[in-house]
Design a protein around this motif. Structure first.
Motif, PDB file in Angstrom:
ATOM      1  N   ALA A   1       0.500  -0.903   0.195  1.00 15.31           N
ATOM      2  CA  ALA A   1       0.299  -0.102   0.472  1.00 15.31           C
ATOM      3  C   ALA A   1       0.975   1.355   0.096  1.00 15.31           C
ATOM      4  O   ALA A   1       0.860   2.936  -0.487  1.00 15.31           O
ATOM      5  N   LEU A   2       1.719   1.462   0.403  1.00 19.94           N
ATOM      6  CA  LEU A   2       2.596   2.292   0.272  1.00 19.94           C
ATOM      7  C   LEU A   2       3.133   2.760  -0.795  1.00 19.94           C
ATOM      8  O   LEU A   2       3.664   3.934  -0.918  1.00 19.94           O
ATOM      9  N   LEU A   3       2.916   1.750  -1.391  1.00 23.32           N
ATOM     10  CA  LEU A   3       3.785   1.585  -3.133  1.00 23.32           C
ATOM     11  C   LEU A   3       2.697   2.456  -4.513  1.00 23.32           C
ATOM     12  O   LEU A   3       3.156   2.062  -5.585  1.00 23.32           O
ATOM     13  N   LYS A   4       1.647   2.027  -4.005  1.00 27.25           N
ATOM     14  CA  LYS A   4       0.520   2.090  -4.605  1.00 27.25           C
ATOM     15  C   LYS A   4      -0.506   3.593  -4.560  1.00 27.25           C
ATOM     16  O   LYS A   4      -0.128   3.882  -3.130  1.00 27.25           O
ATOM     17  N   ALA A   5      -0.650   4.649  -5.257  1.00 24.12           N
ATOM     18  CA  ALA A   5      -1.791   5.595  -5.761  1.00 24.12           C
ATOM     19  C   ALA A   5      -3.368   5.277  -4.271  1.00 24.12           C
ATOM     20  O   ALA A   5      -3.566   3.692  -4.711  1.00 24.12           O
ATOM     21  N   PRO A   6      -3.519   6.111  -3.952  1.00 22.83           N
ATOM     22  CA  PRO A   6      -5.275   5.698  -2.635  1.00 22.83           C
ATOM     23  C   PRO A   6      -5.459   5.082  -3.861  1.00 22.83           C
ATOM     24  O   PRO A   6      -5.725   4.734  -5.469  1.00 22.83           O
TER      25      PRO A   6
ATOM     26  N   ILE B   1      21.278   9.765 -35.673  1.00 22.47           N
ATOM     27  CA  ILE B   1      21.007   9.568 -34.670  1.00 22.47           C
ATOM     28  C   ILE B   1      21.969   8.081 -34.303  1.00 22.47           C
ATOM     29  O   ILE B   1      21.175   7.320 -34.612  1.00 22.47           O
ATOM     30  N   LEU B   2      22.486   8.058 -33.512  1.00 21.44           N
ATOM     31  CA  LEU B   2      23.351   6.576 -32.966  1.00 21.44           C
ATOM     32  C   LEU B   2      22.499   5.679 -32.054  1.00 21.44           C
ATOM     33  O   LEU B   2      22.487   5.105 -32.314  1.00 21.44           O
ATOM     34  N   ASN B   3      22.915   6.551 -30.651  1.00 25.73           N
ATOM     35  CA  ASN B   3      21.922   6.244 -29.855  1.00 25.73           C
ATOM     36  C   ASN B   3      20.802   6.724 -28.573  1.00 25.73           C
ATOM     37  O   ASN B   3      20.751   7.416 -28.531  1.00 25.73           O
ATOM     38  N   VAL B   4      20.236   6.509 -28.105  1.00 28.86           N
ATOM     39  CA  VAL B   4      19.301   6.931 -27.592  1.00 28.86           C
ATOM     40  C   VAL B   4      19.036   6.074 -26.244  1.00 28.86           C
ATOM     41  O   VAL B   4      18.917   5.076 -25.547  1.00 28.86           O
ATOM     42  N   SER B   5      19.802   6.667 -24.518  1.00 23.71           N
ATOM     43  CA  SER B   5      20.680   6.089 -23.800  1.00 23.71           C
ATOM     44  C   SER B   5      18.757   6.324 -22.354  1.00 23.71           C
ATOM     45  O   SER B   5      18.736   7.480 -22.490  1.00 23.71           O
ATOM     46  N   PRO B   6      18.097   5.511 -21.802  1.00 19.44           N
ATOM     47  CA  PRO B   6      17.225   5.523 -21.065  1.00 19.44           C
ATOM     48  C   PRO B   6      18.366   6.300 -19.297  1.00 19.44           C
ATOM     49  O   PRO B   6      18.829   5.147 -19.446  1.00 19.44           O
ATOM     50  N   VAL B   7      17.930   7.150 -18.709  1.00 21.18           N
ATOM     51  CA  VAL B   7      18.700   6.792 -17.703  1.00 21.18           C
ATOM     52  C   VAL B   7      17.780   7.754 -16.304  1.00 21.18           C
ATOM     53  O   VAL B   7      17.967   8.096 -15.526  1.00 21.18           O
ATOM     54  N   SER B   8      16.510   6.996 -16.315  1.00 23.30           N
ATOM     55  CA  SER B   8      15.640   7.695 -15.863  1.00 23.30           C
ATOM     56  C   SER B   8      15.416   6.535 -14.844  1.00 23.30           C
ATOM     57  O   SER B   8      14.905   4.977 -15.316  1.00 23.30           O
ATOM     58  N   ALA B   9      15.393   6.500 -13.379  1.00 26.45           N
ATOM     59  CA  ALA B   9      14.512   5.617 -11.413  1.00 26.45           C
ATOM     60  C   ALA B   9      12.859   4.839 -12.669  1.00 26.45           C
ATOM     61  O   ALA B   9      12.985   3.574 -12.750  1.00 26.45           O
ATOM     62  N   GLY B  10      12.199   5.766 -13.067  1.00 28.07           N
ATOM     63  CA  GLY B  10      11.517   5.021 -13.675  1.00 28.07           C
ATOM     64  C   GLY B  10      11.608   4.058 -14.761  1.00 28.07           C
ATOM     65  O   GLY B  10      10.637   3.110 -15.330  1.00 28.07           O
ATOM     66  N   LEU B  11      12.290   4.245 -15.507  1.00 32.13           N
ATOM     67  CA  LEU B  11      12.561   3.156 -16.967  1.00 32.13           C
ATOM     68  C   LEU B  11      13.752   1.587 -16.358  1.00 32.13           C
ATOM     69  O   LEU B  11      13.926   1.069 -17.340  1.00 32.13           O
ATOM     70  N   ARG B  12      13.988   1.758 -15.440  1.00 36.91           N
ATOM     71  CA  ARG B  12      14.524   1.120 -15.105  1.00 36.91           C
ATOM     72  C   ARG B  12      13.972  -0.077 -13.273  1.00 36.91           C
ATOM     73  O   ARG B  12      15.231  -0.537 -12.536  1.00 36.91           O
ATOM     74  N   TYR B  13      12.485   0.878 -13.278  1.00 37.40           N
ATOM     75  CA  TYR B  13      12.359  -0.298 -12.619  1.00 37.40           C
ATOM     76  C   TYR B  13      12.206  -0.011 -10.847  1.00 37.40           C
ATOM     77  O   TYR B  13      11.495  -1.163  -9.781  1.00 37.40           O
ATOM     78  N   THR B  14      12.989   1.796 -10.657  1.00 34.60           N
ATOM     79  CA  THR B  14      13.840   1.522  -9.526  1.00 34.60           C
ATOM     80  C   THR B  14      12.278   3.215  -8.888  1.00 34.60           C
ATOM     81  O   THR B  14      12.824   3.523  -7.865  1.00 34.60           O
ATOM     82  N   GLU B  15      11.395   3.515  -9.905  1.00 33.98           N
ATOM     83  CA  GLU B  15      10.718   4.690  -9.182  1.00 33.98           C
ATOM     84  C   GLU B  15       9.881   4.379  -8.305  1.00 33.98           C
ATOM     85  O   GLU B  15       9.086   3.694  -7.853  1.00 33.98           O
TER      86      GLU B  15
ATOM     87  N   PHE C   1       6.622   5.092  -7.258  1.00 32.20           N
ATOM     88  CA  PHE C   1       5.281   4.450  -7.834  1.00 32.20           C
ATOM     89  C   PHE C   1       5.698   4.415  -8.972  1.00 32.20           C
ATOM     90  O   PHE C   1       6.197   4.913  -9.651  1.00 32.20           O
ATOM     91  N   VAL C   2       4.947   4.178  -9.203  1.00 36.72           N
ATOM     92  CA  VAL C   2       4.216   2.552 -10.667  1.00 36.72           C
ATOM     93  C   VAL C   2       4.474   3.904 -11.430  1.00 36.72           C
ATOM     94  O   VAL C   2       3.454   4.917 -11.833  1.00 36.72           O
ATOM     95  N   PRO C   3       5.172   4.177 -12.774  1.00 38.36           N
ATOM     96  CA  PRO C   3       4.831   4.653 -13.856  1.00 38.36           C
ATOM     97  C   PRO C   3       3.739   5.103 -14.195  1.00 38.36           C
ATOM     98  O   PRO C   3       2.871   3.957 -14.557  1.00 38.36           O
ATOM     99  N   VAL C   4       2.797   6.446 -14.217  1.00 34.65           N
ATOM    100  CA  VAL C   4       1.693   5.641 -15.296  1.00 34.65           C
ATOM    101  C   VAL C   4       1.161   7.474 -16.062  1.00 34.65           C
ATOM    102  O   VAL C   4       1.866   7.980 -16.262  1.00 34.65           O
ATOM    103  N   ALA C   5       0.237   6.976 -17.237  1.00 32.22           N
ATOM    104  CA  ALA C   5       0.139   7.776 -18.387  1.00 32.22           C
ATOM    105  C   ALA C   5      -1.284   7.835 -18.988  1.00 32.22           C
ATOM    106  O   ALA C   5      -1.893   6.531 -19.193  1.00 32.22           O
TER     107      ALA C   5
END
Length: 1199
Positions: free
Chosen positions: A661-666, A707-721, A723-727
């Motif tokens: 529950a601590l990692l979920k929205a109400p 463009i050679l490469n596009v690298s992610p550097v966000s916690a939301g793209l390595r499962y460590t944010e 809160f779960v990403p929401v769009a």
């Protein structure tokens, strides 16, 4: 250490380097000018003009070498030498105890005999004296045709660990046990007394008579007596004697006497006590041919014969093997620290009263195994003796190796016996596990559940890994011998609190109850076997935990048992979370295995057809989301407890849902998102990122450079944010409450192909980046319908022309937001030229910098730091953390919980970067596992590796509370050698005064890349204090009271002022630990009415309250430390800098708002005037004006 190797001779050789007195620095009578061994104080080693300093002798050098070869390291040997005397009783102070034992012996041998009488009559006569006879069930009745009697013991023997001087200090301040065995005369027993517990009834009466003699009016012994039943088994009741309040002479020993009746000789035939024989007659056993064996009952009987044999066995080992006593002490200390012994906290089921097991394990290693007989010949023993020349550490480690490798459920063990097997090895087949002692009399593992032995094996494996894979900088002594490992939340992946008071066994068996001695013991035996079968290979170990047996008054005949037990499960993450358990095929519907499968699983068992066409009996566990798969083991346990023991769900408590529950929205917000067609999840975010990369690379023809490469550097793209990403689709965003409207921007790094057309001017490069982004935004919006792209600049108060501040915010039609930055490697070279235009010129001959050059150099240093962190370290860090997330199921969840905890305590991002938290969690995971190479892919395995996020969170808290952060940390992120290339340099100053933590990795040896701006020493100490408080709260959950959420409630008593802000203005308020749903609830007549407010532009990453906090922090960084919860916090805490609250002389441009104050109001001298202190009220007034419209109120401490 060289100074300690010098030896001063005074006509006598040096003392033994391994002596305990020298190692501890006490109790030595050696001469002051004599070398006292390796443990001697350094003060004794200074050269003297009157003595000749000579090097160590050959024997002393050999001792030094042996300490390294036989004890892992010299420091490890010193630690062992210091430990041993501190865990043993002070035998030299035992004179009062010896006097008491002599008086006890006299009382026992002179006790008055009692003629044979009916057991009930005997019980009534003793009850008049306040003594209850601890008869076992079934209790004697008026129809009982046997009698009880008493005669003085034929022999009184001091047995056990006290007699052999192998006693070890117990846990939880338990007293040393002084065992006194009293031999019951064989004339009191008859040949048929082995049946139906008659021998235990007579033993109980004998013990009650002894108790009456001890506390009776004629007794001259100043003592108190109690009953105690080992493991709650009334057949093993003993008499515990402690000094009374009027006599405390031997209480200083912290010891108590335990009187154990034993039967050295009896008229009962030995063959009747074989483990395969049945000595209980129940109503269900009318036919003797159908009798079931009673192995536990028979083992309890045989234990009455062994006290003296075990005494002689241990004494012989201690005399013959020099290292035996120390090795046994180390092994018992290790076992006690892990709950394999008595204690008031959670102890592992089955190991109470099993002290002889540890000595027998060492005896097995020393003397080998008794060979088995096959027909007329003997087979060779599988275990050869190790010999007598091992050191205590080597013998201890050999014992761990045996425990870690041996499968007790698969193979019986028979210690080498002098007279061979007393009972045929095949007669032990009714035991779950077999370990027969050297007397060949008793199975020491009788009554020990296989699940507890699985845990013992797991702990031995974890200890061996700590000893074998720890580097020299990570001394494992603390973990192996000193650390208490009984904390259930840091030890087990899944913890359940079970109330067994209402339990009723589905398969009721009077025989099982009689064999185990009580309903409670039979119930727990049934529980462990059911859970072990049901979980199968999902679990590496399952433990039933409860406090050990306690003493009870003499007026209470039978022991009482705890109604609450804890179940601890260590998961095998490869199998633990599967959703289907397969049973027999459909063709075997009428088979016995199919019937047993359906009987075991009940209504959960059903026939199912699978994709491969097979139809089998199956059990399917339904979960609503991928995150709920981790609940499958707990669901299995609850189902089995309900089916087989009648324990309902309300009697089983788990904490997984509270952590989730601590990692979920109400719930109301989640329902709103679902109604709006929101996309939720880390995998969905990664899919959106991959789609964006394809869309960007498809524009190569329209861009100046490919463009050679596009690298992610966000916690939301390595499962460590956290809160779960929401769009939420852009068309559905209108009407979303402002308190839940936050749209995180996931950062990515864009790398173009190499080109010589880039300018060599730093300011021009930033302009080119702007042009690239403007072109990319135009092309993207033209190629993807509904996509929004905007070029943004830095959010700081001052523009920095040479620093990377340009970014492109991209919002996809589905609502995902990304923030792209361009990496141009030429920037690093140009920045280095500004920082040091003449790198080859010595510093002494360089021209001093002009003020303008100094400003440019400082700006370049700051820009280089941002460049290095953003474009070099961030992608590497992302790849390493993402790899760990894929290889460990619990890693990402642990990071999310720890981030939530840091944020809830107002530290995340404001003082501790998210990357620093990820490194801390990585260290906790990687230090517990040995890295291996499997089929070309790096991986890691570890007996101590957390299998769930809850256990990982507990382990991180445990680490933080004990971590000495002044020494730094090496995090082996790339799975390489821990110390081969990375060593924290404690002598090198940190890049700023705010860098208290050093988290070194293989690509950041200094360890300050993610901590250069915090935490400082004040915050680092605050983290330690908070971790200790949270750990205490976590351990407090063992009582069943309290809530997990309280670990995330932040105390505010230490703040000088609190700024409360309007929660409705925070777009992340729904993430608050105690979010109030009324803040975002629609307050109109119709709940589904659409909002009439104009649709505002989508602004990724926009959080006004966080920006307000950043402004305050930047403005008042010289006056106060500010703290804020970035995950929906509504309060800002402030602590005034202590040095500003003390009076100081006034000076112009002092750097803070001040107010005059007299240094000494009683003596106002001229020189005392002109002192100032921090003007707190003025600063709080400024903060109130800056935050007008945001701030609700400001509260000062003590006002």
């Amino acid at each position: 250490m060289s100074s300690t190797l010098k030896r001063k001779r005074s006509g006598s050789p040096g003392s033994d380097s391994g002596s305990d007195s020298d190692a501890s620095g006490s109790g030595s009578h050696a001469s002051r000018d004599e070398w006292q061994g390796l443990g001697a104080p350094d003060s004794q080693n200074a050269p003297s003009s009157s003595h000749v300093v000579k090097p160590p002798t050959g024997q002393e050098l050999r001792n030094i070498k042996e300490a390294t070869d036989l004890y892992r390291s010299t420091s490890f040997k010193f630690q062992i030498d210091a430990l041993l005397p501190n865990v043993r009783p002070k035998y030299q102070h035992s004179q009062p105890l010896d006097a008491f034992l002599l008086s006890l012996h006299k009382l026992l041998v002179n006790a008055s005999p009692i003629s044979p009488q009916h057991p009930l009559q005997a019980s009534r006569s003793l009850s008049k004296k306040g003594i209850a006879v601890p008869y076992i069930r079934p209790l004697p009745t008026e129809d009982t045709n046997w009698k009880v009697a008493f005669e003085p013991p034929t022999e009184v023997v001091l047995v056990g660990s006290w007699a052999t001087k192998t006693a070890v200090k117990g846990k939880d301040s338990l007293k040393y046990q002084v065992d006194v065995a009293i031999a019951m005369p064989p004339g009191l027993f008859q040949e048929k007394d082995y049946l139906n517990g008659r021998v235990f009834q007579k033993r109980a009466f004998y013990l009650a008579v002894v108790a009456a003699a001890l506390v009776g009016p004629k007794s001259t012994l100043p003592c108190e007596a109690f009953y105690e039943s080992t493991s709650g088994d009334p057949r093993c009741t003993t008499l515990v004697v402690e000094p009374s309040g009027s006599s405390k002479e031997w209480s200083k020993l912290n010891a108590r006497v335990r009187i154990i009746p034993f039967l050295p000789e009896s008229p009962i035939p030995l063959q009747r006590l074989s483990p395969s024989r049945s000595n209980l007659r129940t109503h269900a056993q009318d036919d003797e041919a159908k009798e079931e064996a009673t192995p536990i009952y028979n083992s309890a009987f045989m234990l009455m014969n062994t006290p003296k044999m075990h005494l002689l066995s241990v004494h012989a080992l201690a005399q013959d093997i020099p290292a035996f006593t120390d090795a046994l002490t180390l092994l018992r200390v290790w076992a006690n620290q892990r709950g394999y012994g008595p204690g008031t906290r959670m102890c592992v089921r089955g190991f109470e009263g099993k002290g002889m097991l540890w000595a027998s394990v060492l005896e097995l290693l020393i003397h080998g195994e008794e060979p088995l007989r096959v027909g007329l010949s003997k087979t060779n023993a599988k275990r050869k003796p190790l010999g007598k020349g091992l050191s205590p550490y080597q013998l201890f480690k050999a014992a761990l190796d045996f425990l870690a490798r041996h499968g007790f459920g698969d193979e019986a063990v028979f210690v080498k016996a002098q007279d061979g097997h007393r009972f045929p090895p095949g007669s032990y087949s009714s035991h779950e596990a077999v370990f027969v002692d050297s007397s060949s009399s008793v199975n020491l593992l009788a009554g020990v559940p296989l699940s507890s032995l699985d845990l013992l094996r797991h702990d031995a494996q974890a200890t061996l890994q700590a000893l074998d894979h720890s580097s020299l900088s990570e001394d494992p002594f603390q973990t192996v011998f000193l650390q208490d490992h009984r904390d259930i939340f840091g030890r087990f992946d899944v913890v359940l609190r079970v109330d067994v008071s209402s339990a009723v066994m589905r398969a009721k068996s009077a025989h099982l109850v009689a064999d185990y001695g009580s309903v409670y013991n039979a119930l727990l035996a049934n529980l462990t076997s059911v859970l072990r079968r049901g979980l199968g290979n999902r679990a590496k170990a399952i433990a039933v935990l409860h406090p050990s047996s306690d003493v009870r008054p003499l007026s209470q005949a039978l022991p009482s048992s705890s109604s609450v037990v804890y179940l601890g499960i260590i998961l095998d993450t490869e199998h633990a979370f599967r959703l289907v358990d397969h049973g027999p095929a459909a063709e075997e519907q009428e088979s016995e295995s199919a019937r047993q499968f359906r009987e075991f699983w009940g209504d959960k068992a059903e026939l199912r057809r699978f994709k491969d066409g097979s139809i089998t009996e199956s059990v399917v566990w339904d979960v609503k989301s991928a995150d709920e798969r981790v609940h499958v083991p707990a669901l299995i346990v609850k189902h089995l407890l309900q089916r087989h023991l009648g324990i309902g769900a309300d009697a089983v408590q788990t904490w997984q849902n509270q952590f989730d529950a601590l990692l979920k929205a109400p719930e109301s917000i989640r329902s709103l998102y679902q109604a709006r067609g929101a996309s939720i999840g880390f995998k969905t975010a990664l899919t959106a990122f991959d789609t964006l990369v394809k869309q960007i690379k498809a524009l190569d023809e329209e861009l100046p450079l490919a463009i050679l490469n596009v690298s992610p550097v966000s916690a939301g793209l390595r499962y460590t944010e956290a809160f779960v990403p929401v769009a939420i689709p852009l068309a559905s965003r209108p009407g979303i409450p402002s308190s839940a409207s936050y749209l995180p921007a996931m950062e990515v790094v864009v790398e173009f192909e190499k080109s010589g057309r880039w300018p060599d001017d730093l300011r021009a490069i930033q302009k080119i980046k702007l042009a690239f982004f403007e072109r990319l935004a135009t092309c993207l919006m033209g190629a993807v319908k509904g996509l929004q792209a905007n070029v943004v600049l830095g959010n700081g108060p001052v523009r920095k022309e040479i620093q990377d501040e340009v970014a492109l915010d991209i919002v996809t039609p589905d609502g995902w937001a990304f923030r792209a930055r361009i990496w141009h490697d030429r920037e690093a070279t140009l920045l280095d030229r500004v920082i040091d235009p003449q790198p080859h010129v010595p510093k002494a001959v360089k021209k001093p910098l002009t003020p303008e050059e100094a400003r440019d150099r400082q700006a370049a240093i700051e820009a280089k730091e941002v460049y290095t962190r953003r474009f070099l370290h961030a992608p590497r860090h992302h790849r390493a953390v993402a790899a760990l997330s894929h290889r460990s199921a619990a890693f990402a969840g642990t990071i999310r919980l720890v981030k939530r905890w840091f944020a809830a305590h107002w530290l995340l991002r404001s003082h501790v970067r998210e990357e620093a938290v990820e490194l801390l969690c990585s260290y906790v995971f990687l230090r517990t596992g040995a890295r291996v190479q499997t089929e070309g892919a790096a991986g890691f395995v570890g007996a101590g590796m957390p299998g769930t996020k809850e256990r990982g969170f507990a382990m991180v808290l445990e680490f933080l509370k004990d971590w000495d952060w002044t020494k730094g940390l090496v995090v082996p992120l790339e799975f390489g050698d821990r110390d081969a290339s990375v060593t924290p340099d404690a002598t090198k100053p940190p890049p700023s005064t705010r860098a208290a933590w050093s988290l070194a990795t293989e690509f950041d040896p200094e360890g300050h890349m993610w901590t250069s701006h915090g935490p400082d020493a004040i915050v680092a100490r605050r983290v330690t204090v908070l971790a200790k408080a949270a750990w205490d709260g976590l351990c407090g959950l063992e009582s069943g009271d309290g809530d997990v959420k309280r670990l995330f409630h932040h105390p505010t008593d230490d703040y000088d002022f609190i700024v409360e802000v309007d929660p409705s203005l925070s777009p992340r308020y729904y993430q608050n630990v105690d979010a109030d749903p009324s803040v975002w609830t629609v307050k109109g007549k119709y709940a589904n009415a659409s909002s009439k407010d104009p649709v505002s532009a989508v602004m990724p990453g926009f959080d006004p309250l966080t920006m307000f906090y950043d402004d305050l922090k930047r403005t008042y960084e010289d006056s106060a430390l500010l703290f804020y919860d970035v995950l929906g916090g509504t309060r800002i805490g402030g602590v005034w800098l202590p040095n500003l609250r003390a009076p100081r002389p006034f000076r112009v441009l002092g750097g803070f708002s001040s107010i005059p104050v007299l240094k000494d109001s009683e003596k106002p001298k001229e020189k005392d005037r002109g002192f100032v202190v921090l003007n707190e009220n003025a600063l709080l007034g400024e903060i109130g004006r800056i935050g007008y419209g945001y701030i609700v109120k400001i509260t000062q401490k003590g006002v």
